[in-house]
Design a protein around this motif. Structure first.
Motif, PDB file in Angstrom:
ATOM      1  N   ASP A   1      -3.920   2.746  -0.305  1.00 24.04           N
ATOM      2  CA  ASP A   1      -2.671   2.193   0.227  1.00 24.04           C
ATOM      3  C   ASP A   1      -1.703   1.903  -0.910  1.00 24.04           C
ATOM      4  OD1 ASP A   1      -3.801   0.018  -0.930  1.00 24.04           O
ATOM      5  OD2 ASP A   1      -3.362  -1.363   0.716  1.00 24.04           O
TER       6      ASP A   1
ATOM      7  N   ASP B   1       1.295   1.254  -2.808  1.00 26.30           N
ATOM      8  CA  ASP B   1       2.632   0.877  -2.375  1.00 26.30           C
ATOM      9  C   ASP B   1       3.290   0.025  -3.446  1.00 26.30           C
ATOM     10  OD1 ASP B   1       1.267  -1.437  -2.222  1.00 26.30           O
ATOM     11  OD2 ASP B   1       1.658  -1.865  -0.126  1.00 26.30           O
ATOM     12  N   LEU B   2       4.355  -0.636  -3.052  1.00 25.50           N
ATOM     13  CA  LEU B   2       5.106  -1.458  -3.993  1.00 25.50           C
ATOM     14  C   LEU B   2       4.228  -2.504  -4.680  1.00 25.50           C
ATOM     15  CD1 LEU B   2       8.288  -1.620  -4.423  1.00 25.50           C
ATOM     16  CD2 LEU B   2       8.050  -3.810  -3.281  1.00 25.50           C
ATOM     17  N   TYR B   3       3.351  -3.111  -3.894  1.00 26.32           N
ATOM     18  CA  TYR B   3       2.508  -4.168  -4.457  1.00 26.32           C
ATOM     19  C   TYR B   3       1.512  -3.586  -5.459  1.00 26.32           C
ATOM     20  CZ  TYR B   3       4.295  -7.054  -0.656  1.00 26.32           C
ATOM     21  OH  TYR B   3       5.106  -7.734   0.196  1.00 26.32           O
TER      22      TYR B   3
ATOM     23  N   ASN C   1      -3.924  -4.685  -6.486  1.00 23.74           N
ATOM     24  CA  ASN C   1      -3.495  -4.706  -5.090  1.00 23.74           C
ATOM     25  C   ASN C   1      -3.733  -3.378  -4.389  1.00 23.74           C
ATOM     26  OD1 ASN C   1      -2.604  -7.308  -5.481  1.00 23.74           O
ATOM     27  ND2 ASN C   1      -0.551  -6.647  -6.073  1.00 23.74           N
TER      28      ASN C   1
ATOM     29  N   ARG D   1      -5.945  -0.691  -2.496  1.00 31.27           N
ATOM     30  CA  ARG D   1      -7.168  -0.667  -1.701  1.00 31.27           C
ATOM     31  C   ARG D   1      -7.515   0.767  -1.356  1.00 31.27           C
ATOM     32  NH1 ARG D   1      -5.843  -4.624   3.197  1.00 31.27           N
ATOM     33  NH2 ARG D   1      -3.827  -3.627   2.929  1.00 31.27           N
TER      34      ARG D   1
ATOM     35  N   HIS E   1      -2.882   6.284  10.775  1.00 31.04           N
ATOM     36  CA  HIS E   1      -1.622   5.572  10.934  1.00 31.04           C
ATOM     37  C   HIS E   1      -0.463   6.546  11.101  1.00 31.04           C
ATOM     38  CE1 HIS E   1       1.807   3.020   9.698  1.00 31.04           C
ATOM     39  NE2 HIS E   1       1.161   2.142  10.414  1.00 31.04           N
TER      40      HIS E   1
ATOM     41  N   TRP F   1      10.735   3.764   0.437  1.00 26.13           N
ATOM     42  CA  TRP F   1       9.970   2.561   0.756  1.00 26.13           C
ATOM     43  C   TRP F   1       8.758   2.417  -0.145  1.00 26.13           C
ATOM     44  CZ3 TRP F   1      13.610   0.550   3.176  1.00 26.13           C
ATOM     45  CH2 TRP F   1      14.334   1.241   4.140  1.00 26.13           C
TER      46      TRP F   1
ATOM     47  N   GLU G   1       9.907  -6.366   2.157  1.00 23.34           N
ATOM     48  CA  GLU G   1      10.013  -5.350   3.204  1.00 23.34           C
ATOM     49  C   GLU G   1      11.306  -5.482   4.009  1.00 23.34           C
ATOM     50  OE1 GLU G   1       7.495  -7.404   2.769  1.00 23.34           O
ATOM     51  OE2 GLU G   1       5.703  -6.227   2.335  1.00 23.34           O
TER      52      GLU G   1
ATOM     53  N   ARG H   1      13.692  -2.495   5.025  1.00 22.72           N
ATOM     54  CA  ARG H   1      13.131  -1.583   6.026  1.00 22.72           C
ATOM     55  C   ARG H   1      13.146  -2.224   7.406  1.00 22.72           C
ATOM     56  NH1 ARG H   1       7.806   2.209   5.605  1.00 22.72           N
ATOM     57  NH2 ARG H   1       8.649   3.625   7.139  1.00 22.72           N
TER      58      ARG H   1
ATOM     59  N   ARG I   1       6.204  -3.241  15.527  1.00 22.41           N
ATOM     60  CA  ARG I   1       6.547  -2.382  14.393  1.00 22.41           C
ATOM     61  C   ARG I   1       6.630  -3.203  13.103  1.00 22.41           C
ATOM     62  NH1 ARG I   1       6.186   0.808  11.341  1.00 22.41           N
ATOM     63  NH2 ARG I   1       7.726   2.156  10.388  1.00 22.41           N
TER      64      ARG I   1
ATOM     65  N   ASP J   1       3.387  -4.371  11.715  1.00 21.19           N
ATOM     66  CA  ASP J   1       2.739  -3.260  11.046  1.00 21.19           C
ATOM     67  C   ASP J   1       3.272  -3.121   9.612  1.00 21.19           C
ATOM     68  OD1 ASP J   1       1.195  -0.980  10.831  1.00 21.19           O
ATOM     69  OD2 ASP J   1       2.887   0.304  11.373  1.00 21.19           O
TER      70      ASP J   1
ATOM     71  N   LYS K   1       0.417  -5.341   4.847  1.00 26.73           N
ATOM     72  CA  LYS K   1      -0.047  -5.483   3.470  1.00 26.73           C
ATOM     73  C   LYS K   1       0.353  -6.842   2.892  1.00 26.73           C
ATOM     74  CE  LYS K   1      -1.493  -3.749  -0.601  1.00 26.73           C
ATOM     75  NZ  LYS K   1      -1.590  -2.438  -1.185  1.00 26.73           N
ATOM     76  N   ARG K   2       1.555  -7.290   3.259  1.00 25.38           N
ATOM     77  CA  ARG K   2       2.016  -8.589   2.768  1.00 25.38           C
ATOM     78  C   ARG K   2       1.076  -9.704   3.239  1.00 25.38           C
ATOM     79  NH1 ARG K   2       6.222 -11.851   1.149  1.00 25.38           N
ATOM     80  NH2 ARG K   2       6.442 -13.750   2.364  1.00 25.38           N
TER      81      ARG K   2
ATOM     82  N   TRP L   1      -2.074  -9.429   3.958  1.00 33.70           N
ATOM     83  CA  TRP L   1      -3.323  -9.313   3.204  1.00 33.70           C
ATOM     84  C   TRP L   1      -3.167  -9.946   1.824  1.00 33.70           C
ATOM     85  CZ3 TRP L   1      -4.386  -6.281  -1.270  1.00 33.70           C
ATOM     86  CH2 TRP L   1      -5.743  -6.247  -1.622  1.00 33.70           C
ATOM     87  N   MET L   2      -2.019  -9.671   1.191  1.00 28.99           N
ATOM     88  CA  MET L   2      -1.770 -10.228  -0.144  1.00 28.99           C
ATOM     89  C   MET L   2      -1.720 -11.757  -0.095  1.00 28.99           C
ATOM     90  SD  MET L   2      -0.733  -7.664  -2.401  1.00 28.99           S
ATOM     91  CE  MET L   2       0.302  -8.665  -3.420  1.00 28.99           C
TER      92      MET L   2
END
Lengths: 293, 434
Positions: free
Chosen positions: A37, A39-41, A48, A50, A59, A259, B380, B383, B412, B415, B419-420, B422-423
């Protein structure tokens, strides 16, 4: 290993290592990336990141936008490929005709769009197709047809992109067709004429069958290229209006570089790769069947 | 448009390029380019980049020892450019940055906290800045940027058309405002222009509500909540009552001309349009003006937009970088900046100067700026805002049920925020076990 074998490996080693480094490694990295995954993080801190297995694929396949993008791309391919190849074949046959004058000039003129910069001509096309000031609507106006919002109306945006892409690309295939046409022996046509075949019959029963291998190759290349639609909507419409020109590759670009969801973007890339392979396989199988029949 | 970090490649190379770019992005995080030069690099975007050399002539005279390099970025490529610069370890020392991007760059750890620097600079204090704008620069209680100019949305309107409908000025609440628009409909069928591909108007209506747009510390969407529902219903009603036409801004050939002609009488827009309306509608200046945004009950809030100046954490010339930021924040320089670009200053001290002080068309912005609220500070957000508008535009088009739209949008957004969550949860777990 035998000495000739070793020598052979030594000769191909430079090329293989370059291909491995600049093609193999990135492809494998992309494949691995699609299982994470990223991404930005993760960009901020690799802790970060995974490993998510096939979750990205699941998905992406559940995203309405992906199916929409795939539909848009299919629309583009199904309409664009026959149009583009048809234009190429038509112009090639016309250029080969004995009646044609100034052949080198025409050939250059028709090939010119292929070698022009896409961004530059896209800007010109945007002017031509402008709803108020564009020449296309001016001409339609003379014919008494109402103005069409070519790039602003969700129903017309993709057809406009298709026209643009077909115009931009048909020259390349035209050159290939011209070369193939020149390889057809003249005596076949003479024989056909003796049998009483007119122009259309000659084209139908001599030219087309003898062009079949070329047509197959051209179709496969064009289909693979057209599935990767990106630059045209990127420059002309930015995917709009109402996402009507979002292609699979455009979606990948947005996911990845706008993104920064590189994991999901890689999954889209891999899916597109699989789709292109499957479609070309089907094309080859169809061609083989047609050849056997 | 041409200046993208990933120029459009030709058809055959596309897939290759895509694959290498993806792999490259992963590799780039590990290694970087060391720029050991002595330049102070400043990135400015669009029009601001064009005027930066003129604006900074004074700074160069004041600091001859600083070798200042101004680099211009087009707005369309700025966001990607900042991210790739971070990935490639090539960030500048100072940059202009839209304040909605701050949470994202802060999450990356790219930005230097400015609290200590501010403490050492008594001339720059929070109290002199508009509060909402200041808050937009505080991410998790840390100042990540200093407001450079402000941007908000309010009403541009045709006062002559409004007067003919019997209203001396724009009513300050939603009910009065829609009543005024209905009274105008005999003369102007669609009194308001509300392009369905611009998210700012709906966001402004949503920020006027007391409920936040995201709940539980930015973990979940809250678009089915009563606050956003009220804003969405109001927004959709404007279309269903015919007060605004269902069109995008691409379908308006010349917005200023249509406004001058009276095709519509209200338009929600930002400060740059003051200059545009002045230059494009000569001889009609008395016919239009601006007004603060009406709210659900009395004067309403609007968006705390604008750009900030940030210092990058990887900068090796931080004192010089701060000197540059401090220079650009002086009221006299901000006034010069306003004169060059029309960008509105974030400090009340600057608003005490002419022509800002008494220009009526600009003055409405000063009033609105006292009532601005920042969008949720999550990386985010950009977006989410896009998705919000996409859902709203479709709802307008299909006359959908607002609650259904809100629920679908929540799904949406949840979804996008997965990730946020989870962090955040991991950080709490780590905190609990430590």
């Amino acid at each position: 290993m035998s000495r000739p074998g070793l020598a052979a490996w030594a000769f191909v080693l430079p090329a293989v290592s370059v291909i491995g480094l600049f093609f193999g490694v990135p492809v494998v990295a992309g494949l691995l990336l699609s299982l994470t995954d990223f991404d930005l993080y993760a960009l901020a801190d690799l802790h970060n990141l995974r490993f998510v297995g096939l979750a990205n694929y699941v998905h992406v396949l559940q995203m309405p936008l992906f199916w929409r993008a795939l539909g848009n791309t299919a629309y583009f391919v199904v309409l664009g490929v026959p149009l583009s190849i048809g234009l190429s074949l038509l112009s090639a046959v016309l250029l080969q005709s004995r009646l044609a004058r100034f052949k080198p000039l025409w050939r250059t003129a028709l090939f010119a769009p292929v070698v022009t910069t896409l961004v530059a001509v896209a800007v010109i096309w945007r002017y031509l197709f402008h709803v108020r000031y564009g020449w296309v609507n001016h001409l339609l106006g003379f014919a008494g047809l109402g103005p069409i919002d070519w790039l602003g109306d969700p129903h017309w945006s993709m057809p406009t992109i298709i026209l643009f892409a077909a115009w931009k690309n048909f020259g390349g295939n035209m050159i290939i067709f011209i070369a193939a046409l020149q390889a057809i022996p003249e005596d076949l046509y003479e024989a056909a004429r003796l049998d009483g075949a007119r122009a259309w019959a000659q084209f139908r029963h001599v030219t087309l069958p003898l062009l079949a291998p070329t047509t197959l190759m051209v179709s496969i290349l064009t289909v693979a290229g057209y599935f990767q639609l990106f630059a045209e909507p990127y420059v002309m419409t930015q995917g709009g209006p109402l996402q009507s020109t979002v292609s699979v590759l455009y979606m990948m670009y947005e996911e990845g570089f706008r993104w920064w969801n590189l994991g999901q973007a890689s999954a889209v890339a891999v899916l597109l790769f699989l789709i292109i392979i499957a479609v070309t396989r089907v094309l080859m199988a169809l061609a083989r069947k047609a050849g056997a029949a | 448009m041409t200046a993208t970090p990933f120029p459009a490649p030709d058809a055959k190379r596309r897939r290759w390029l895509g694959a290498t770019a993806l792999a490259g992005a992963a590799v780039l995080t590990g290694c970087g380019v060391r720029a050991s030069d002595r330049r102070l690099r400043f990135w400015a975007m669009g029009r601001e980049g064009e005027v930066a050399p003129a604006l900074l002539a004074g700074f160069r005279a004041e600091h001859p020892e600083i070798d200042l390099h101004i680099e211009q970025l087009p707005w369309t490529a700025a966001h990607e450019k900042l991210l790739t610069a971070f990935a490639g370890d090539a960030t500048p020392d100072v940059a202009q940055m839209g304040n909605t991007w701050l949470p994202e760059m802060a999450a990356l750890g790219a930005l230097e906290p400015l609290d200590d620097w501010l403490e050492r600079t008594p001339a720059l204090q929070a109290g002199d800045h508009f509060d909402g704008i200041w808050q937009a620069n505080r991410i998790d209680h840390v100042m990540r940027g200093l407001p450079w100019y402000v941007d908000t949305r309010l009403l541009f309107y045709r006062r002559d058309l409004l007067a003919r409908a019997g209203f001396a000025q724009v009513p300050t609440n939603w009910a009065g405002w829609t009543a005024a628009m209905r009274a105008m409909q005999t003369e102007v069928p669609h009194p308001m222009l509300l392009p369905v591909n611009e998210y700012e108007p709906l966001l402004a209506f949503a920020l006027q509500q007391d409920e936040p747009l995201l709940r539980d510390g930015g973990r979940w969407g809250h678009f089915a909540g009563t606050g956003f529902q009220r804003a969405l219903r109001f927004y959709m009603d404007l279309f269903s009552q015919g007060l605004a036409p269902d069109i995008t801004n691409n379908q308006i050939a010349n917005l200023w001309q249509e406004f001058g002609r009276g095709s519509f009488a209200f338009y929600l827009s930002g400060p740059w349009n003051i200059g545009e309306f002045r230059s494009r509608l000569p001889g009609q200046q008395s016919r239009w003006t601006t007004a603060a945004l009406p709210g659900p009950a009395g004067p309403g809030a609007s968006i705390a937009g604008g750009a900030s100046l940030v210092m990058f954490r990887r900068s090796r010339r931080k004192p010089e970088a701060w000197a540059l930021i401090e220079y650009l924040s002086r009221p006299a320089v901000q006034l010069q900046f306003f004169q060059l670009t029309g960008n509105l200053p974030p400090r009340r001290a600057t608003w005490a100067f002419e022509p800002l002080r008494s220009d009526p068309q600009v003055r409405a912005f000063a009033e609105q700026l006292e009532r601005v609220r920042p969008a949720p500070a999550v990386p985010e957000w950009e977006r989410i805002a896009q998705e919000m508008q996409l859902f709203a535009a479709r709802a307008v088009h299909e006359h959908a049920d607002p609650l259904r739209v809100g629920q679908a949008l929540d799904a949406r957004v949840d979804d996008i925020l997965a990730k946020r969550r989870w962090m955040l949860d991991r950080a709490t777990r780590a905190g609990a076990s430590a």
